[in-house]
Design a protein around this motif. Structure first.
Motif, short mmCIF file in Angstrom:
data_model
loop_
_atom_site.label_atom_id
_atom_site.label_comp_id
_atom_site.label_asym_id
_atom_site.label_seq_id
_atom_site.Cartn_x
_atom_site.Cartn_y
_atom_site.Cartn_z
N LEU A 126 33.33 41.84 30.75
CA LEU A 126 32.97 40.96 32.23
C LEU A 126 33.44 42.02 33.47
CD1 LEU A 126 34.19 37.53 31.49
CD2 LEU A 126 31.91 38.42 31.71
N TRP A 127 34.48 42.65 33.30
CA TRP A 127 34.81 43.69 34.50
C TRP A 127 33.72 44.55 34.41
CZ3 TRP A 127 37.82 43.63 38.29
CH2 TRP A 127 38.13 44.70 38.95
N GLY A 128 33.39 45.44 33.38
CA GLY A 128 32.28 46.24 33.44
C GLY A 128 30.88 45.81 34.11
N LEU A 129 30.65 44.32 33.88
CA LEU A 129 29.28 43.81 34.64
C LEU A 129 29.50 43.60 36.00
CD1 LEU A 129 28.58 41.16 31.87
CD2 LEU A 129 27.25 43.17 32.39
N THR A 130 30.81 43.33 36.41
CA THR A 130 31.06 43.15 38.00
C THR A 130 30.87 44.71 38.69
OG1 THR A 130 33.22 43.70 37.73
CG2 THR A 130 32.68 41.54 37.74
N GLU A 131 31.15 45.72 37.84
CA GLU A 131 30.54 47.10 38.56
C GLU A 131 29.42 47.24 38.87
OE1 GLU A 131 32.90 49.53 36.05
OE2 GLU A 131 34.84 49.09 36.79
N PRO A 169 26.79 45.30 43.74
CA PRO A 169 27.40 45.67 45.13
C PRO A 169 28.39 44.63 45.49
CG PRO A 169 24.90 45.30 45.35
CD PRO A 169 25.43 45.04 44.06
N GLU A 170 29.48 45.01 46.14
CA GLU A 170 30.52 44.04 46.46
C GLU A 170 30.05 42.86 47.29
OE1 GLU A 170 33.88 42.35 47.08
OE2 GLU A 170 33.83 43.93 46.11
N GLY A 171 29.18 42.86 48.33
CA GLY A 171 28.52 41.88 48.91
C GLY A 171 27.82 40.91 48.12
N MET A 172 27.08 41.31 47.17
CA MET A 172 26.48 40.19 46.16
C MET A 172 27.61 39.52 45.38
SD MET A 172 23.69 41.01 43.12
CE MET A 172 22.42 41.31 44.30
N ARG A 173 28.70 40.37 44.87
CA ARG A 173 29.75 39.41 44.27
C ARG A 173 30.36 38.39 45.18
NH1 ARG A 173 31.36 45.29 42.46
NH2 ARG A 173 33.16 44.84 43.77
#
Length: 71
Positions: A40-45, A48-52
């Motif tokens: 899951l951490w790999g998917l967050t990368e 972009p930060e704005g989308m997250r």
């Protein structure tokens, strides 16, 4: 009917390949053992930060709305 002629015994020997579980060098999947949090951490990368942060805010609003409607 050319397809039928190609598969007839008169066409000669056919090449076959080993089943996928018997192919050598297919050990890549065995080496990549990740835990769910690591995956899951790999998917967050990937995003972009704005989308997250927008997705997180949407989730929080949805949970808050669901809690309010449940009450």
């Amino acid at each position: 009917m050319a397809g039928i002629k190609e598969l007839s015994p008169d066409a000669g020997p056919l090449e076959t390949r080993a089943p996928e579980d018997e192919i050598e060098g297919d050990e890549e999947d065995e080496e990549l053992e990740e835990t769910l949090p690591e995956r899951l951490w790999g998917l967050t990368e990937m995003f972009p930060e704005g989308m997250r942060s927008a997705a997180g805010a949407t989730l929080q609003c949805s949970l808050s709305f669901a809690k309010t409607m449940y009450r």
